[in-house]
Write an enzyme that holds these catalytic residues in place. Sequence first.
Site, PDB file in Angstrom:
ATOM      1  N   GLY A   1       0.811  -1.207   0.000  1.00  0.00           N
ATOM      2  CA  GLY A   1       0.000   0.000   0.000  1.00  0.00           C
ATOM      3  C   GLY A   1       0.845   1.257   0.000  1.00  0.00           C
ATOM      4  O   GLY A   1       1.326   1.688   1.061  1.00  0.00           O
TER       5      GLY A   1
ATOM      6  N   GLU B   1       3.377   1.447 -11.384  1.00  0.00           N
ATOM      7  CA  GLU B   1       4.839   1.353 -11.196  1.00  0.00           C
ATOM      8  C   GLU B   1       5.572   2.502 -11.875  1.00  0.00           C
ATOM      9  O   GLU B   1       6.670   2.341 -12.408  1.00  0.00           O
ATOM     10  CB  GLU B   1       5.364   0.021 -11.757  1.00  0.00           C
ATOM     11  CG  GLU B   1       4.905  -1.168 -10.983  1.00  0.00           C
ATOM     12  CD  GLU B   1       5.640  -1.320  -9.674  1.00  0.00           C
ATOM     13  OE1 GLU B   1       6.564  -0.527  -9.428  1.00  0.00           O
ATOM     14  OE2 GLU B   1       5.273  -2.216  -8.912  1.00  0.00           O
TER      15      GLU B   1
HETATM   16  P1  TGC Z   1      13.090  12.137  -4.472  1.00  0.00           P
HETATM   17  O1  TGC Z   1      13.249  13.407  -3.666  1.00  0.00           O
HETATM   18  O2  TGC Z   1      13.676  12.076  -5.837  1.00  0.00           O
HETATM   19  O3  TGC Z   1      13.681  10.914  -3.637  1.00  0.00           O
HETATM   20  C1  TGC Z   1      13.306  10.689  -2.279  1.00  0.00           C
HETATM   21  C2  TGC Z   1      14.305   9.699  -1.691  1.00  0.00           C
HETATM   22  O4  TGC Z   1      14.217   8.454  -2.391  1.00  0.00           O
HETATM   23  C3  TGC Z   1      15.471   8.145  -3.045  1.00  0.00           C
HETATM   24  N1  TGC Z   1      15.145   7.565  -4.355  1.00  0.00           N
HETATM   25  C4  TGC Z   1      15.246   6.254  -4.596  1.00  0.00           C
HETATM   26  N2  TGC Z   1      15.669   5.242  -3.819  1.00  0.00           N
HETATM   27  C5  TGC Z   1      15.647   4.010  -4.362  1.00  0.00           C
HETATM   28  N3  TGC Z   1      15.236   3.773  -5.629  1.00  0.00           N
HETATM   29  C6  TGC Z   1      14.794   4.761  -6.429  1.00  0.00           C
HETATM   30  N4  TGC Z   1      14.372   4.486  -7.663  1.00  0.00           N
HETATM   31  C7  TGC Z   1      14.784   6.067  -5.930  1.00  0.00           C
HETATM   32  N5  TGC Z   1      14.430   7.279  -6.425  1.00  0.00           N
HETATM   33  C8  TGC Z   1      14.658   8.187  -5.449  1.00  0.00           C
HETATM   34  C9  TGC Z   1      16.189   9.473  -3.160  1.00  0.00           C
HETATM   35  O5  TGC Z   1      17.590   9.299  -3.248  1.00  0.00           O
HETATM   36  C10 TGC Z   1      15.769  10.141  -1.864  1.00  0.00           C
HETATM   37  O6  TGC Z   1      16.517   9.540  -0.829  1.00  0.00           O
HETATM   38  P2  TGC Z   1      16.975  10.419   0.460  1.00  0.00           P
HETATM   39  O7  TGC Z   1      17.871   9.516   1.231  1.00  0.00           O
HETATM   40  O8  TGC Z   1      17.667  11.644  -0.080  1.00  0.00           O
HETATM   41  O9  TGC Z   1      15.713  10.758   1.178  1.00  0.00           O
HETATM   42  O10 TGC Z   1      11.547  11.784  -4.500  1.00  0.00           O
HETATM   43  P3  TGC Z   1      10.330  12.553  -5.151  1.00  0.00           P
HETATM   44  O11 TGC Z   1       9.296  12.772  -4.085  1.00  0.00           O
HETATM   45  O12 TGC Z   1      10.791  13.744  -5.920  1.00  0.00           O
HETATM   46  O13 TGC Z   1       9.738  11.437  -6.139  1.00  0.00           O
HETATM   47  C11 TGC Z   1      10.466  10.947  -7.207  1.00  0.00           C
HETATM   48  C12 TGC Z   1       9.553  10.123  -8.139  1.00  0.00           C
HETATM   49  C13 TGC Z   1       8.478  10.993  -8.770  1.00  0.00           C
HETATM   50  C14 TGC Z   1      10.447   9.585  -9.244  1.00  0.00           C
HETATM   51  C15 TGC Z   1       8.908   8.963  -7.374  1.00  0.00           C
HETATM   52  O14 TGC Z   1       8.044   9.423  -6.424  1.00  0.00           O
HETATM   53  C16 TGC Z   1       8.176   7.977  -8.251  1.00  0.00           C
HETATM   54  O15 TGC Z   1       8.792   7.034  -8.735  1.00  0.00           O
HETATM   55  N6  TGC Z   1       6.825   8.114  -8.445  1.00  0.00           N
HETATM   56  C17 TGC Z   1       6.031   7.089  -9.093  1.00  0.00           C
HETATM   57  C18 TGC Z   1       5.218   6.354  -8.059  1.00  0.00           C
HETATM   58  C19 TGC Z   1       5.039   4.906  -8.368  1.00  0.00           C
HETATM   59  O16 TGC Z   1       5.715   4.334  -9.207  1.00  0.00           O
HETATM   60  N7  TGC Z   1       4.123   4.257  -7.683  1.00  0.00           N
HETATM   61  C20 TGC Z   1       3.936   2.838  -7.812  1.00  0.00           C
HETATM   62  C21 TGC Z   1       3.051   2.289  -6.732  1.00  0.00           C
HETATM   63  S1  TGC Z   1       3.106   0.535  -6.560  1.00  0.00           S
HETATM   64  C22 TGC Z   1       2.386  -0.076  -7.919  1.00  0.00           C
HETATM   65  O17 TGC Z   1       2.039   0.589  -8.823  1.00  0.00           O
HETATM   66  C23 TGC Z   1       2.216  -1.554  -7.948  1.00  0.00           C
HETATM   67  S2  TGC Z   1       1.430  -2.100  -9.371  1.00  0.00           S
HETATM   68  C24 TGC Z   1       1.271  -3.763  -9.164  1.00  0.00           C
HETATM   69  C25 TGC Z   1       2.285  -4.542  -9.925  1.00  0.00           C
HETATM   70  O18 TGC Z   1       3.476  -4.215  -9.882  1.00  0.00           O
HETATM   71  O19 TGC Z   1       1.960  -5.491 -10.597  1.00  0.00           O
HETATM   72  P1  FAD Z   2      -1.620  10.554 -11.394  1.00  0.00           P
HETATM   73  O1  FAD Z   2      -0.377  10.592 -10.601  1.00  0.00           O
HETATM   74  O2  FAD Z   2      -2.756  11.396 -10.951  1.00  0.00           O
HETATM   75  O3  FAD Z   2      -1.262  10.910 -12.902  1.00  0.00           O
HETATM   76  C1  FAD Z   2      -2.262  11.275 -13.865  1.00  0.00           C
HETATM   77  C2  FAD Z   2      -1.510  11.732 -15.137  1.00  0.00           C
HETATM   78  O4  FAD Z   2      -0.678  12.876 -14.831  1.00  0.00           O
HETATM   79  C3  FAD Z   2      -0.574  10.648 -15.674  1.00  0.00           C
HETATM   80  O5  FAD Z   2      -0.547  10.700 -17.080  1.00  0.00           O
HETATM   81  C4  FAD Z   2       0.777  11.079 -15.128  1.00  0.00           C
HETATM   82  O6  FAD Z   2       1.881  10.607 -15.884  1.00  0.00           O
HETATM   83  C5  FAD Z   2       0.655  12.599 -15.209  1.00  0.00           C
HETATM   84  N1  FAD Z   2       1.600  13.243 -14.291  1.00  0.00           N
HETATM   85  C6  FAD Z   2       1.639  13.163 -12.915  1.00  0.00           C
HETATM   86  N2  FAD Z   2       2.669  13.847 -12.435  1.00  0.00           N
HETATM   87  C7  FAD Z   2       3.329  14.376 -13.515  1.00  0.00           C
HETATM   88  C8  FAD Z   2       4.480  15.177 -13.678  1.00  0.00           C
HETATM   89  N3  FAD Z   2       5.221  15.596 -12.651  1.00  0.00           N
HETATM   90  N4  FAD Z   2       4.834  15.521 -14.951  1.00  0.00           N
HETATM   91  C9  FAD Z   2       4.125  15.085 -16.024  1.00  0.00           C
HETATM   92  N5  FAD Z   2       3.014  14.318 -15.924  1.00  0.00           N
HETATM   93  C10 FAD Z   2       2.626  13.968 -14.687  1.00  0.00           C
HETATM   94  N6  FAD Z   2      -0.340   1.274  -6.205  1.00  0.00           N
HETATM   95  C11 FAD Z   2       0.155   0.690  -5.064  1.00  0.00           C
HETATM   96  O7  FAD Z   2       0.649   1.363  -4.171  1.00  0.00           O
HETATM   97  N7  FAD Z   2       0.081  -0.664  -4.903  1.00  0.00           N
HETATM   98  C12 FAD Z   2      -0.457  -1.477  -5.840  1.00  0.00           C
HETATM   99  O8  FAD Z   2      -0.481  -2.706  -5.664  1.00  0.00           O
HETATM  100  C13 FAD Z   2      -0.983  -0.892  -7.035  1.00  0.00           C
HETATM  101  N8  FAD Z   2      -1.583  -1.671  -7.971  1.00  0.00           N
HETATM  102  C14 FAD Z   2      -2.200  -1.074  -9.038  1.00  0.00           C
HETATM  103  C15 FAD Z   2      -2.957  -1.855  -9.910  1.00  0.00           C
HETATM  104  C16 FAD Z   2      -3.642  -1.269 -10.975  1.00  0.00           C
HETATM  105  C17 FAD Z   2      -4.484  -2.109 -11.869  1.00  0.00           C
HETATM  106  C18 FAD Z   2      -3.528   0.122 -11.206  1.00  0.00           C
HETATM  107  C19 FAD Z   2      -4.214   0.768 -12.373  1.00  0.00           C
HETATM  108  C20 FAD Z   2      -2.773   0.900 -10.344  1.00  0.00           C
HETATM  109  C21 FAD Z   2      -2.126   0.319  -9.246  1.00  0.00           C
HETATM  110  N9  FAD Z   2      -1.420   1.091  -8.312  1.00  0.00           N
HETATM  111  C22 FAD Z   2      -0.906   0.519  -7.174  1.00  0.00           C
HETATM  112  C23 FAD Z   2      -1.408   2.551  -8.436  1.00  0.00           C
HETATM  113  C24 FAD Z   2      -0.434   3.077  -9.478  1.00  0.00           C
HETATM  114  O9  FAD Z   2       0.884   2.972  -9.037  1.00  0.00           O
HETATM  115  C25 FAD Z   2      -0.813   4.548  -9.782  1.00  0.00           C
HETATM  116  O10 FAD Z   2      -1.999   4.497 -10.523  1.00  0.00           O
HETATM  117  C26 FAD Z   2       0.271   5.278 -10.524  1.00  0.00           C
HETATM  118  O11 FAD Z   2       1.391   5.498  -9.693  1.00  0.00           O
HETATM  119  C27 FAD Z   2      -0.220   6.634 -11.079  1.00  0.00           C
HETATM  120  O12 FAD Z   2      -0.896   7.364 -10.116  1.00  0.00           O
HETATM  121  P2  FAD Z   2      -2.356   7.981 -10.424  1.00  0.00           P
HETATM  122  O13 FAD Z   2      -3.182   6.914 -11.011  1.00  0.00           O
HETATM  123  O14 FAD Z   2      -2.818   8.648  -9.212  1.00  0.00           O
HETATM  124  O15 FAD Z   2      -2.112   9.048 -11.574  1.00  0.00           O
END
Ligand code: TGC
Ligand code: FAD
Length: 395
Positions: A141, A374
């Site tokens: 989460g 992701e």
């Molecule tokens: P930022 O200030 O850049 O970094 C905060 C701290 O994190 C460190 N860091 C990392 N550490 C490990 N791996 C990485 N890839 C890292 N990137 C950054 C960084 O060095 C810093 O460390 P410290 O010690 O200085 O505190 O963070 P930000 O708030 O500006 O965010 C950066 C950003 C936008 C790239 C990040 O928030 C991001 O990747 N956003 C996307 C969120 C995301 O991918 N959510 C996924 C949720 S889970 C999911 O979707 C599961 S789907 C189910 C499935 O997989 O099948």
């Molecule tokens: P938003 O962040 O609101 O983004 C909306 C749009 O704005 C996107 O096009 C995005 O690229 C764009 N955008 C946002 N910020 C910027 C920027 N700085 N510059 C340019 N464009 C930007 N999350 C978990 O934690 N655990 C899970 O197990 C998990 N499973 C998932 C399973 C499914 C089927 C789906 C659909 C999602 C899941 N997620 C999970 C959540 C997923 O990681 C988020 O949907 C994803 O990180 C995007 O967030 P959001 O949907 O709120 O979109």
Amino acid sequence: MSEKAMRPRKVDPLDFLEVDALLTDEELLIRDTVRQFVADRVLPDIGDWFEDGVFPKELAKEMAAMGLLGMHLDGYGCAGTNSVSYGLACTELEYGDSGVRSFVSVQGSLAMFPIWAFGSEEQKQDWLPRMAAGEVIGCFGLTEADSGSDPGSMRTRARRDGDDWVLNGSKMWITSGNIADVAVVWAQTDEGIRGFIVPTDTKGFTANLIHKKLSLRASVTSELVLDDVRLPGDAVLPDVVGLKGPLSCLNEARFGILFGAVGAARACYEAALSYAGERRQFDVPIASFQLTQRKLVEMLIGINRGMLVAVHLGRKKDDGTLDPTHVSFGKLDNVRMALQVAREARSVLGANGITLEYPVVRHMNNLESVYTYEGTNEIHTLILGQAITGINAFS
Ligand code: TGC
Ligand code: FAD
């Protein structure tokens, strides 16, 4: 220097660049074992599971028996394979369906990995063997309704109360939420973001199924609600504070996805290639039209390029030279490629391309989620942009 003359050879349309030659016997064995499992246990029923919107939970134990849960982790009942093998397993699982690969990604890379990397010895002993065996299902989460791409803005909060922690907030879009026995929940604390191991039968914890999805239908997606969830002091992951905790888990899961997406693309390409050879219009197979051949060739190039990138990044992970930005490169390009392949394949199949009789529209719809979760395509673009310019363009 000795030079060998190049001679035309017979090519394999399903392994055009002979990427298999880059894999070890053990990697090929693992790949083929998972491929057979998918052929036997996923492909016959996946259309129905997708249509009915169910993930068959019994697959968890079967995949556990094959060592697929926490596969690349060492010890605690995990298989401890190399990263390339883990990636290849993801490719084969996603050839079946992104939902099946998602389940394995979440279990191993998002629920087990944080305990393995940041947990106490007691936490590891307590949870990991049961999770590797598929007896305990986990979820992760991080995302909230108002904090997706920017997880640092999360509002879920954990406060100290004596020795206990009390959690309040909610998480959105959580894979496996309703079937999970344990949730790894990330929350704000006075010290920064921390991870908590939350048994899902804890008072105040609720999972609500998200309905009406048209993507990843053979996967459980949920909202988690935490209403005064009281946990003992030792429920916190002791060895990480800050966003780098969850982001480190995402590196692992994104690595699996960059391999997995190639599998979904391959399924679409194979369906299109076979259909184009059989379907006749204007008295000839549609594969004989130049416009169809171009579509098939673009698919071939994308899939082979994607697999080469995946194996290269896998080798880098195994030798300790992989950077998270490399993972962003692979996740961005391979998922984008897979979505393009799926859309092209859908058009090759004409009207048949919209039914669940073929895998293509299912993969196409699934890949819309894979493109978003992701880290969206835009987020990975900005990660790479920052890596090469040094400029943060996130806000
Ligand atoms: P930022 O200030 O850049 O970094 C905060 C701290 O994190 C460190 N860091 C990392 N550490 C490990 N791996 C990485 N890839 C890292 N990137 C950054 C960084 O060095 C810093 O460390 P410290 O010690 O200085 O505190 O963070 P930000 O708030 O500006 O965010 C950066 C950003 C936008 C790239 C990040 O928030 C991001 O990747 N956003 C996307 C969120 C995301 O991918 N959510 C996924 C949720 S889970 C999911 O979707 C599961 S789907 C189910 C499935 O997989 O099948
Ligand atoms: P938003 O962040 O609101 O983004 C909306 C749009 O704005 C996107 O096009 C995005 O690229 C764009 N955008 C946002 N910020 C910027 C920027 N700085 N510059 C340019 N464009 C930007 N999350 C978990 O934690 N655990 C899970 O197990 C998990 N499973 C998932 C399973 C499914 C089927 C789906 C659909 C999602 C899941 N997620 C999970 C959540 C997923 O990681 C988020 O949907 C994803 O990180 C995007 O967030 P959001 O949907 O709120 O979109």
